[in-house]
Write a protein that holds these residues in place. Sequence first.
Motif, short mmCIF file in Angstrom:
data_model
loop_
_atom_site.label_atom_id
_atom_site.label_comp_id
_atom_site.label_asym_id
_atom_site.label_seq_id
_atom_site.Cartn_x
_atom_site.Cartn_y
_atom_site.Cartn_z
N ILE A 152 0.85 -1.21 0.00
CA ILE A 152 0.00 0.00 0.00
C ILE A 152 0.88 1.25 0.00
N LEU A 191 0.88 3.92 -3.17
CA LEU A 191 0.35 5.26 -2.96
C LEU A 191 1.44 6.32 -2.89
N ILE A 247 -11.11 2.09 11.56
CA ILE A 247 -11.23 3.27 10.70
C ILE A 247 -11.69 4.46 11.52
N GLU A 305 -8.77 5.97 13.22
CA GLU A 305 -8.00 6.80 12.31
C GLU A 305 -8.68 8.15 12.11
N ILE A 342 -2.94 10.05 5.37
CA ILE A 342 -3.87 9.47 4.40
C ILE A 342 -3.58 7.99 4.17
N THR A 343 -2.31 7.66 4.00
CA THR A 343 -1.92 6.27 3.76
C THR A 343 -2.29 5.38 4.93
N ASN A 344 -2.02 5.86 6.14
CA ASN A 344 -2.34 5.05 7.32
C ASN A 344 -3.83 4.90 7.52
N PHE A 345 -4.61 5.84 7.03
CA PHE A 345 -6.06 5.73 7.08
C PHE A 345 -6.51 4.51 6.28
N ILE A 346 -5.91 4.33 5.11
CA ILE A 346 -6.25 3.21 4.24
C ILE A 346 -5.69 1.89 4.79
N ALA A 347 -4.48 1.95 5.33
CA ALA A 347 -3.78 0.73 5.75
C ALA A 347 -4.05 0.35 7.21
#
Length: 241
Positions: A32, A36, A130, A133, A89-94
Motif C-alpha cells: 500500500i 500510494l 477506521i 484513524e 492518508i496512507t495510514n487511514f487506508i492501511a
Amino acid sequence: MQLTKGMEYFIAGFSMLGQKGLKRFVFIPLLINILLFGSSLFFLFDWLTQGFEYLRSMLPSILSWLEWLLWPLAIVIILFSYSMVFTVITNFIAAPFNGLLSEKVEMHLTGQKINDDGFAEILKDVPRMIGREWTKLKYYLPRAIVFFFMLWFLPFIGQLLWILFTCWMYNVQYNDYPFDNHKISFNQMKQDLKGQQGLSYGFGFAVFVLTAIPFVNLIVMPAAVCGATKLWVENYRNNYR
C-alpha cells in the motif's frame, strides 16, 4: 537518554521486517505504501514542474533568477508538509493491516496472543479501526493548519515548530496501533505518550527523518509499526496487564 532510545526503537523496526512469521503481515502495508507514496510522488513532481513552468512564463526575464531560490524553498516545504499529510492518508487506508501487523509483532515479542479472534471477527472490527484513524485525523488537521501557517510566516521558528509537531504526530500515529489493539482510548494513549516525551519525540524524529528520504520512505510505515510495537511492549504494556 530517552531521546536516543526512542530513535533506536524505530531503527529496530527495520530488523523485524524480514522476521520469520512476520513477513506476510508486512507485505500488504508495504505494498500500500509503495503504490500510494510512489505514484503520488510522481504526480507531485509533475505538478511542481508545471507550476514552475507557469511561474517562469509570468516572470519578467530580469527576475528569472528567482526560480533558483524558489525551487529549494518549495522542496523544503514539501519535505516538511507533504510527507506527514500523505502519511496520515496512507495510514487511514492501511489501518486494519497495520493493526494486524502490530498484533503479530507483539505476539512475536511476548509469545502471548492479544486475543483469539478469527478472521471474521477481525473484519467486524475494521469499522472501529477506521473510526480510530478518523479520531487521529480530527486531532491532526486543525493543529496542522495552524502550524502550516507558522511554517510560512515565522521564519526559523515556524519551521522548528512544524518539525516538533510532525515528530509528535508520527509518534502518535504509529504508537496508536498497539494501544488500540488493547482497546485503550485515544486520550489515554496521548497521556501515556506525553509522560515519556523524550521517548516519544525521539521515535517521531527518527520517522520524520527517514520519511523525508526518497525510496527509503517506501518502507518506513511497516518498520514504524514494528518499532512502535516494540516500544509499547517494553514501556507501556505492563501498565495494562
